[in-house]
Write an enzyme that holds these catalytic residues in place. Structure first.
Site, mmCIF file in Angstrom:
data_model
loop_
_atom_site.group_PDB
_atom_site.id
_atom_site.type_symbol
_atom_site.label_atom_id
_atom_site.label_comp_id
_atom_site.label_asym_id
_atom_site.label_seq_id
_atom_site.Cartn_x
_atom_site.Cartn_y
_atom_site.Cartn_z
ATOM 1 N N HIS A 277 -0.060 20.836 129.097
ATOM 2 C CA HIS A 277 -0.887 19.710 129.522
ATOM 3 C C HIS A 277 -1.819 19.197 128.404
ATOM 4 O O HIS A 277 -1.870 18.009 128.116
ATOM 5 C CB HIS A 277 -1.790 20.141 130.696
HETATM 6 O O1 RIB Z 1 -4.224 21.800 135.296
HETATM 7 C C1 RIB Z 1 -4.037 22.029 133.925
HETATM 8 C C2 RIB Z 1 -5.333 22.180 133.220
HETATM 9 O O2 RIB Z 1 -6.025 23.311 133.733
HETATM 10 C C3 RIB Z 1 -5.172 22.456 131.718
HETATM 11 O O3 RIB Z 1 -6.258 21.888 131.033
HETATM 12 C C4 RIB Z 1 -5.221 23.962 131.626
HETATM 13 O O4 RIB Z 1 -5.759 24.424 130.381
HETATM 14 C C5 RIB Z 1 -6.199 24.298 132.718
HETATM 15 O O5 RIB Z 1 -7.511 24.154 132.186
#
Ligand code: RIB
Ligand code: CA
Length: 356
Positions: A277
């Site tokens: 992500h």
């Molecule tokens: O949902 C994904 C996010 O949550 C990303 O930033 C991961 O690092 C967690 O923080």
């Protein structure tokens, strides 16, 4: 000697975690990035662990010069909930890194964000990769922050897609929905105020298309100069570190961190790989052509129940509220993965001679 690309001054706000660490490596591997500071917030792990992890990862990348600033250790209202099952008890999976040599900055994250924005009005892009607690506090201290920043990109929310923490909510917003609600409200257009770009919201709708698989790791190892055999070991299931890959500090870190992250995704999502992500959010902040966006009014549910922490997007305009987010609804994830492999592989190649 190629010409230096136009510099993009960045502040990254992180809850380092494994994909935050990959985002730090991607930023350090991107020649157009002028990384002014990294601010730390509680999320995946506690804030002090985030700050340790962040400094250690920056030193693996050879960027121990970047200021790292501790931020909020608790969400605005809710008690902190971390996720050791996702990122491991340390937040970096199976990786173990040397004690960082650089000390934490003495200032506090929200103050540092405001100070930098005030000294370089209209120049800095803020990218948040964790809960929005630090930014919410910075907005309390400087309500004009949206017009002082050049841009704001967040990894967070799920605008048409299901949640990853509850059926309706994404992790970063679930940790601190009150902060997210305040941040989204701060970017509601003020018809009498200065025009400002809407934040780019990189939600699960697009970040769950950024799927790193063992084959990508093999390509990254080859880009870093590893032998076919060593790269093949890194591309296997379960991934293995061998020879020149194990000797390379960047590849070894990535391999040890992702072995944990791949096991998590295999257990919870049914595939041996990982949604990355956070680096996707950084890549989109550097190159908006990677995403297709739609402006929309979004609020956050802070009450109890199944919709708690949901990003409620008014796609049909039934509230009559002006758009306050530019939501990424489609993206070129393949182009991002290629760029991720090339840039981070190039960083690993550059660090191959460094013993860590
Ligand atoms: O949902 C994904 C996010 O949550 C990303 O930033 C991961 O690092 C967690 O923080
Ligand atoms: Ca994160």
């Amino acid at each position: 000697m190629g010409t230096m690309p136009e510099q993009i001054p960045l502040i990254l706000d992180v809850d380092t975690g494994i994909d935050d660490a990959l985002a730090l490596l991607y930023a350090c591997a991107s020649p157009e990035v002028d990384l002014l500071a990294v601010t730390c917030v509680a999320g995946n792990v506690d804030a002090r662990r985030v700050a340790w992890n962040t400094r250690a990862v920056l030193e693996v990348a050879g960027r121990g010069d970047v200021p790292v600033v501790l931020g909020r250790e608790q969400p605005l209202v809710k008690p902190l909930v971390t996720t050791p099952e996702t990122h491991g008890p340390t937040g970096l999976g199976y990786a173990s890194l040397p004690e960082p040599s650089r000390a934490l900055e003495h200032s506090e994250a929200a103050d540092r964000i405001v100070e930098l924005a005030r000294t370089r009005p209209g120049e800095i892009t803020l990218v948040t990769l964790g809960p929005l607690t630090n930014l919410a506090v910075a907005l309390e201290r400087e309500p004009a922050l949206p017009s002082l920043l050049k841009g704001f990109v967040l990894m967070g929310g799920a605008y048409k897609a299901p949640g990853n923490t509850t059926p309706t909510s994404e992790w970063n917003l679930h940790v601190d929905p009150d902060a997210a609600r305040a941040v989204f409200a701060a970017w509601r257009p003020d018809l009498d105020g200065p025009p400002m770009d809407l934040p780019l919201a990189m939600g699960l709708d697009v970040t769950e298309h950024a799927i790193l698989r063992p084959g990508h790791l093999g390509a990254l190892a080859r880009r870093a100069g590893a032998s076919l055999a060593d790269a093949g070991a890194m591309a296997s299931e379960p991934l293995r570190l061998a020879g020149s890959v194990a000797a390379n500090p960047v590849l070894r870190f990535i391999g040890d961190a992702l072995r944990f992250y791949f096991e998590f995704h295999e257990q919870y999502d049914g595939f041996y790989g990982a949604f990355i992500h956070d680096p996707f959010a950084v890549a989109a902040a550097l190159d908006r052509s990677l995403v297709f966006t739609q402006p929309v009014f979004v609020d956050v549910e802070t009450g109890p129940g199944l919709a708690h922490a949901m990003t409620v997007a008014d796609w049909r305009g039934t509230t009559g509220q002006p758009s306050n987010l530019d939501v990424a609804v489609a993206a070129n994830a393949d182009a991002f993965m290629e760029r991720f492999i090339d840039r981070v592989g190039g960083l690993a190649e550059a660090r191959s001679g460094v013993a860590r």
